[in-house]
Design a protein around this motif. Structure first.
Motif, PDB file in Angstrom:
ATOM      1  N   GLU B   3       0.865  -1.223   0.111  1.00  0.00           N
ATOM      2  CA  GLU B   3      -0.058   0.045  -0.083  1.00  0.00           C
ATOM      3  C   GLU B   3       0.926   1.180  -0.074  1.00  0.00           C
ATOM      4  OE1 GLU B   3      -3.132   0.261  -0.349  1.00  0.00           O
ATOM      5  OE2 GLU B   3      -3.706   2.494   0.334  1.00  0.00           O
ATOM      6  N   ARG B   4       0.633   1.868  -0.942  1.00  0.00           N
ATOM      7  CA  ARG B   4       1.477   3.212  -1.008  1.00  0.00           C
ATOM      8  C   ARG B   4       0.574   4.426  -0.204  1.00  0.00           C
ATOM      9  NH1 ARG B   4       4.635   6.185  -4.805  1.00  0.00           N
ATOM     10  NH2 ARG B   4       4.778   4.615  -6.399  1.00  0.00           N
ATOM     11  N   VAL B   5       1.310   4.864   0.722  1.00  0.00           N
ATOM     12  CA  VAL B   5       0.552   5.997   1.878  1.00  0.00           C
ATOM     13  C   VAL B   5       1.454   7.302   1.416  1.00  0.00           C
ATOM     14  CG1 VAL B   5       0.408   4.097   3.395  1.00  0.00           C
ATOM     15  CG2 VAL B   5       2.512   5.521   3.559  1.00  0.00           C
ATOM     16  N   GLY B   6       0.895   8.101   2.332  1.00  0.00           N
ATOM     17  CA  GLY B   6       1.298   9.593   2.172  1.00  0.00           C
ATOM     18  C   GLY B   6       0.377  10.343   1.141  1.00  0.00           C
ATOM     19  N   TYR B   7       0.657  11.677   0.990  1.00  0.00           N
ATOM     20  CA  TYR B   7       0.043  12.293   0.129  1.00  0.00           C
ATOM     21  C   TYR B   7       1.327  13.427  -0.446  1.00  0.00           C
ATOM     22  CZ  TYR B   7      -2.817  15.469  -2.632  1.00  0.00           C
ATOM     23  OH  TYR B   7      -3.445  16.361  -3.469  1.00  0.00           O
ATOM     24  N   SER B 184       5.827   5.789  12.273  1.00  0.00           N
ATOM     25  CA  SER B 184       6.089   4.327  11.600  1.00  0.00           C
ATOM     26  C   SER B 184       5.152   3.409  12.199  1.00  0.00           C
ATOM     27  CB  SER B 184       7.636   3.810  11.919  1.00  0.00           C
ATOM     28  OG  SER B 184       8.398   4.735  11.381  1.00  0.00           O
ATOM     29  N   ALA B 185       4.590   3.681  13.209  1.00  0.00           N
ATOM     30  CA  ALA B 185       3.562   2.787  13.880  1.00  0.00           C
ATOM     31  C   ALA B 185       2.372   2.588  13.186  1.00  0.00           C
ATOM     32  CB  ALA B 185       3.603   2.935  15.331  1.00  0.00           C
ATOM     33  N   GLU B 186       1.812   3.891  12.719  1.00  0.00           N
ATOM     34  CA  GLU B 186       0.663   4.005  12.101  1.00  0.00           C
ATOM     35  C   GLU B 186       0.940   4.902  10.858  1.00  0.00           C
ATOM     36  OE1 GLU B 186      -2.179   4.729  10.168  1.00  0.00           O
ATOM     37  OE2 GLU B 186      -3.282   6.008  11.972  1.00  0.00           O
ATOM     38  N   PRO B 187       1.319   4.494   9.826  1.00  0.00           N
ATOM     39  CA  PRO B 187       1.613   5.485   8.635  1.00  0.00           C
ATOM     40  C   PRO B 187       0.379   5.676   7.562  1.00  0.00           C
ATOM     41  CG  PRO B 187       2.621   3.459   8.155  1.00  0.00           C
ATOM     42  CD  PRO B 187       1.785   3.154   9.610  1.00  0.00           C
ATOM     43  N   LEU B 188      -0.645   5.023   7.921  1.00  0.00           N
ATOM     44  CA  LEU B 188      -1.611   4.850   6.710  1.00  0.00           C
ATOM     45  C   LEU B 188      -2.766   5.910   6.946  1.00  0.00           C
ATOM     46  CD1 LEU B 188      -2.272   0.958   6.934  1.00  0.00           C
ATOM     47  CD2 LEU B 188      -0.708   2.352   5.557  1.00  0.00           C
TER      48      LEU B 188
END
Lengths: 361, 482, 256
Positions: B3-7, B184-188
């Motif tokens: 899954e690619r995350v961030g924006y 890093s623990a919840e990057p979504l």
């Protein structure tokens, strides 16, 4: 069993060559019964877990006592006041240090000497030693000071010396010793706490020197070096140790000991890290899953538990805060569980305690 | 799965490096691809976000912004939407929490950000929401307008899902450009929210960014912290301190440190019938996100004199935790966490043999621990469903224990009769508690709450005053002056 | 792993008969069994031996469960020896002769007869529970199984004093079940029909047995071993969501 009888028996065991699984088991169970009967806090701990003389069938059933217990209750089968010596643990809980009572140091001494000879001295009878640690007089309740004093007394030549004065390395004296070894070709042994070696690296870097100790020379380091000026990776540490002293990494031995035990464990050099560690035949190490108390499979990470028969007066079986992995010939030490960082935004115990110290002082 | 995350906003044809974070739960592995910007890219992003928010966000009315957020939240509340499905599927893997717990937790959390709740949120801080749009007359005469900073950088921490929404939405409501660094623990979740927001309002596409770098990355942080006007940071005091050392004095820093919360239960809530219900609620506060929240209770002070003694209450709590283990099992702990938990329990057990009245409930096979301790000290537990029950006679007995930790206190869950509630609130507030809530609602602060006693929006904005004198003076220069 | 490994089970009155069969059943599933008896040490030792033979751990404790001090002494010994207790089977009862031909008529019964049976069934259970429950509470779990009789539902033969006492025990159990649920402790009853052979049923005539068999769907009379399975079931995690129930073990004679 009488304490005296146990001591005599243990002395024989330590001097013997090996113990069969059966013999180890029997001895461990006998000691368990003795400690269960004579130490009330331990008995309560066992009862809470449903582990009693009746239900404990093998040494693996003996409940492992967490090292912190030494800070909470006296774990001794004889009155503390009658102990010949007690060693104090390093960590504290609310300023209270743990104590490990020894009614006599006979077993402790023999255990240390026997296995030190086997793992560090090997064929050598005596060696010129330098000790990077305070003396026993300076630290009478340090098991490491006692250990190093005994090493020097039993296995050091007459010229052996302490090289730490008022907590500083006596660098000139040390250089003299190292130069002497280089010149004379007489093997030299440098022993001390790991962090002392880190200081030594700094001192030698400041004056830009390194040495090439003659063959047969060896190093013994012990304990961690965390929270020192710089955190060293294990590999870098032994690389540097070998480089500045000219001792091959296979002759850089790490001793893994704990105040809460009466025996020590060693590796066979640190060519590769983490090295494989193992203890004497009167000590067995398990790697367990803390949730189930069961052994984890070989090659899996778990928590280290030691069952040390030489711990006759306290508790044979200790639950450490160290993580390890069982491998051929022993286990790998994978570091300490140091108050894991909180995952969320709730404060972690360690951070709180640190802050609380500031708040209440 | 990946899954690619961030924006990221549009910064042209840039090759964005990404960092793979791997999570495994129950044999399912998820690789999370997080954008890791170079210094130059971060600068570009910062400028873009600043500019776009000045042009777009600052020209929107607060009601327009609220409506957009409301639409986005609606998407996330819809259990059939792609994003919601993704959240329900991936968040359990990443955080380790039980699927049901996440599903229910998300809904109850997201509900706090619907239109009417957001309006309340704004009114709570500003009184008059229009202050964000235009100069508004003041009672003291003159006019004022509330203006948000050009760029806010949020540094999020922890694994409580969706938590970044609080600060991100605050930033949007004050019409600022926002860049968030996920943990890093919840990057979504933050990245998904940004994506949804832009889908429902494409004009906002360059007004925000969600990125990742390794917390404590000194080189990056030193540089990145020079771009924003405000840095909102979450984490331990230690990490906040090192963050603050990298923030230029001209940048405002709003640190939110780790906190500890607790419950206080009056004997009025401890009769033979109500005690069971109280214990049920208390247990929920403990199991929700395994005590990882700053609002999660670690201790319960339980008053003596009820029909159910504090000790029996501890036992009730134990069974409730065991029952919840079946309903919402604890997440799988790392070996380190497990070891810490076992040592904590064992140490409590051993100290119970010599100490005053102390009882440790929970055995090897239990995924929780309840310690009952007469005169127990105030301290957080090892978390992950470990709790202490401490009996007390009057609330004044517990205050001295709390006092030294003023800066760490946050929520107190209270079960007490109305008169007691206000008396206790007064006293607890005096020693540093900033939120009094009901038992059972500790992990669910209401919208518009004052996080750590602070304002969500007021702390971000700057007020611009037109004093009455200027207004009067201006009259002199009017073209139509007689 | 066997179902009761690392579990401690107290079976009161288990030197002989149904109690002994229950003790052996637990032992076969790996339990540590405390064989409680009042007088017959020899029989108790035999039960212990057969428990160990079946792979369990066992030892005998002499205690009159209608004596509070005896029960306290017994629990102290258990705590010292094994630390905790997981299951209690209240099986002991005041000796009673089940003979339809010689049973006392109501007019012949004294209150003393009733009192004896109530003491044997309820008082003994009360003492044992008072002592065992604190140990179970510490573990947040436990199972208590009380032995009653199917006569409470259908007094085929009116053993007034005996059946009244057992009826009281069911009421006792249900109340306890409600209160102890919050501590993870379950309380259930087993209600066997006529079990043969036991010392108590030895005098039952063939005619009676045939009469019972004739009305029993499963076409025979219970043996001590028939009772074991249901007791183990109510003591194990298989019944972790069952409490306050009375399970009839009589081949279907009574259906309620």
């Amino acid at each position: 069993m009488e304490q005296q009888k146990i001591i005599q028996y243990l002395l024989t065991i330590v001097q013997s060559d090996s113990l069969s699984e059966d013999e180890f088991n029997q001895n461990a169970l006998q000691l368990f019964a003795y400690q269960y009967t004579n130490n009330l806090p331990f008995r309560k701990f066992c009862q809470q877990k449903g582990k009693t003389i009746r239900t404990v069938k093998t040494w693996k059933d003996i409940p492992a006592v967490p090292i912190n217990a030494f800070k909470e209750v006296p774990l001794t089968c004889t009155p503390p006041a009658e102990a010949e010596r007690y060693f104090m643990t390093s960590g504290t809980t609310q300023g209270v240090k743990g104590k490990h009572y020894h009614p006599t140091l006979e077993v402790w001494n023999l255990s240390m000497k026997t296995y030190f000879k086997q793992r560090f001295m090997k064929e050598t009878e005596k060696i010129r030693m330098g000790v990077l640690f305070p003396t026993e007089n300076e630290m009478p309740n340090s098991s490491l000071a006692c250990y190093l004093a005994l090493a020097k007394q039993e296995f050091g030549t007459e010229e052996s010396h302490y090289l730490l004065g008022e907590n500083r390395i006596e660098i000139e004296r040390l250089i003299q010793e190292l130069e002497h070894a280089e010149r004379s070709g007489e093997p030299y042994a440098l022993l001390g706490a790991s962090y002392s070696f880190v200081h030594l690296f700094e001192e030698l870097r400041n004056i830009g020197r390194s040495f090439q100790l003659p063959p047969g020379s060896r190093i013994l380091d012990t304990g961690g070096y965390k929270n020192q000026s710089k955190e060293w990776e294990l590999d870098d540490f032994y690389h540097e140790l070998s480089r500045v002293l000219g001792v091959p990494r296979k002759d850089c031995i790490n001793m893994y000991g704990m105040t809460e035990l009466s025996s020590q464990l060693y590796d066979s050099g640190n060519e590769r890290v983490p090295s494989v560690k193992s203890g004497p035949h009167w000590l067995k190490t398990r790697i367990i899953d803390p949730l189930t108390d069961e052994d984890v499979a070989e090659g899996e990470r778990g928590v280290i538990v030691h069952c040390d028969l030489a711990n006759f007066n306290s508790v044979t079986t200790i639950l450490t805060e160290d993580l390890g992995m069982k491998v051929d010939g022993g286990f790998l030490l994978l570091g300490r569980v140091q108050g894991t960082e909180a995952k969320g935004c709730s404060i972690a115990v360690e951070e709180f305690i640190k802050a609380a110290k500031g708040a209440t002082q | 799965m990946r899954e690619r995350v961030g924006y990221l906003p549009d910064i042209g044809d840039e090759v964005i490096e990404s960092k793979i974070l791997t999570f495994t739960r129950k044999g399912v592995t998820l690789e999370v691809e997080a954008p890791l910007l170079t210094r130059k890219q971060m600068q570009q992003v910062s400028e873009k976000v600043k500019r776009a928010s000045a042009e777009v966000l600052k020209n929107m009315t607060i009601m327009e912004i609220i409506t957009i957020i409301d639409t986005a939240i609606e998407v996330l509340l819809d259990r059939n939407s792609t994003y919601r499905k993704k959240a329900e599927k991936f968040l359990p893997i990443v955080t380790g929490y039980d699927e049901e717990m996440i599903r229910l937790g998300l809904t109850s959390f997201l509900k706090k950000f619907r239109k009417y709740e957001l309006q309340r949120f704004v009114v709570e801080d500003l009184g008059n929401p229009l202050l964000l749009d235009d100069f508004q007359p003041r009672i003291k005469r003159g006019f004022s307008k509330a203006v948000g900073p050009e760029l806010i950088l949020h540094v999020w921490a922890g694994n409580v899902p969706a938590l970044p929404l609080w600060s991100l939405l605050s930033g949007l409501l004050v019409k600022s450009g926002n860049i968030g660094k996920v943990s890093s623990a919840e990057p979504l979740f933050a990245g998904w929210f940004a994506q949804v927001l832009v889908e429902v309002a494409p004009v906002l596409k360059d007004c925000l960014a969600v990125v990742w770098w390794k917390g404590g990355d000194e080189e990056r942080e030193k540089e990145f912290f020079t771009y924003p006007d405000v840095v909102v940071g979450y984490g331990s005091n230690q990490s906040l301190e090192s963050m603050s050392r990298r923030i230029p004095v001209t940048t405002r820093f709003l640190p939110f440190g780790h906190k500890v919360s607790f419950g206080v239960i009056s004997n009025t809530a401890l009769d033979s019938r109500k005690a069971l219900i109280t214990a049920h609620h208390a247990a929920f506060d403990i199991i929700q996100f395994d005590q990882q929240g700053c609002y999660s209770p670690h201790l319960f002070y339980v008053q003596k004199g009820g029909n159910i003694s504090p000790e029996a209450f501890a036992q009730y709590l134990a069974l409730e935790l065991e029952s919840y283990q079946k309903r919402y099992p604890r997440r799988t702990l790392s070996l380190e966490e497990m070891t810490a938990a076992i040592h904590w329990r064992n140490q409590e057990e051993i100290s119970s043999y010599t100490g005053p009245t102390k009882l440790v409930l929970g055995q090897t096979e239990n995924h929780w621990t309840v310690v009952y301790e007469e005169g127990g000290l105030f301290s957080p537990t090892c978390s992950n469903r470990a709790v202490k029950v401490i009996p007390f006679e009057t609330v004044d007995d517990i205050l001295p224990n709390l006092k030294p930790y003023r800066s760490f206190l946050q929520s107190a869950g209270v079960a007490a009769a109305p008169r007691e509630l206000f008396q206790w609130a007064e006293k607890l507030g005096n020693v540093g508690v900033t939120r009094i809530t009901s038992i059972g609602k500790m992990t669910s602060p209401e919208s518009g709450w004052h996080h750590d006693g602070r304002f969500n929006l007021l702390d971000l904005v700057q007020m611009i005053d037109i004093e009455h004198s200027a207004e009067e003076y201006a009259e002199n220069f009017a073209a139509y002056i007689d | 792993m066997k179902k009761f490994e690392n579990k401690t089970v107290l079976v009161t009155g288990s030197s002989r008969g149904i109690g002994a069969a229950i003790a052996r059943g637990f032992a076969a599933e790996g339990a540590t069994v405390i064989v409680n008896y009042v007088q017959n040490q020899g029989a108790a030792e035999e039960t212990v031996a057969s428990c160990i033979e079946r792979g369990g751990e066992a030892w005998a404790i002499q205690a009159d469960v209608t004596s509070e001090s005896d029960v306290i002494r017994m629990m102290e010994e258990i705590e010292l020896e094994v630390g905790n207790i997981d299951v209690v089977v209240n099986n002991a009862f005041k000796p009673y002769v089940f003979n339809p031909d010689t049973r006392k008529m109501f007019s012949q019964l004294t209150w003393g007869d009733y009192q004896d049976q109530i003491d044997g069934a309820v008082k003994s259970t009360y003492y044992v529970c008072q002592q065992a429950i604190p140990l179970m509470k510490k573990q947040t779990k436990g199972s208590i199984v009380n032995m009653v009789t199917n006569l409470v539902e259908r007094p085929l033969i009116p053993y007034h004093d005996y059946t009244t006492a057992k009826s009281a025990l069911i009421g006792f159990s249900r109340n306890l079940a409600v209160e102890l649920g919050a501590f993870g402790i379950r309380v259930n009853c087993i209600a066997p029909g006529l079990v043969y052979p036991t010392d108590a049923s030895r005098q039952t005539r063939e005619e009676i047995k045939e009469m019972i068999i004739a009305q029993t769907p499963l076409r025979r009379i219970a043996q001590p071993e028939d009772i074991v399975g249901p007791v183990l079931f109510l003591s194990s995690e298989w019944s972790q969501f069952v409490t306050g129930q009375t399970l009839y073990v009589d081949g279907g004679l009574v259906m309620s």
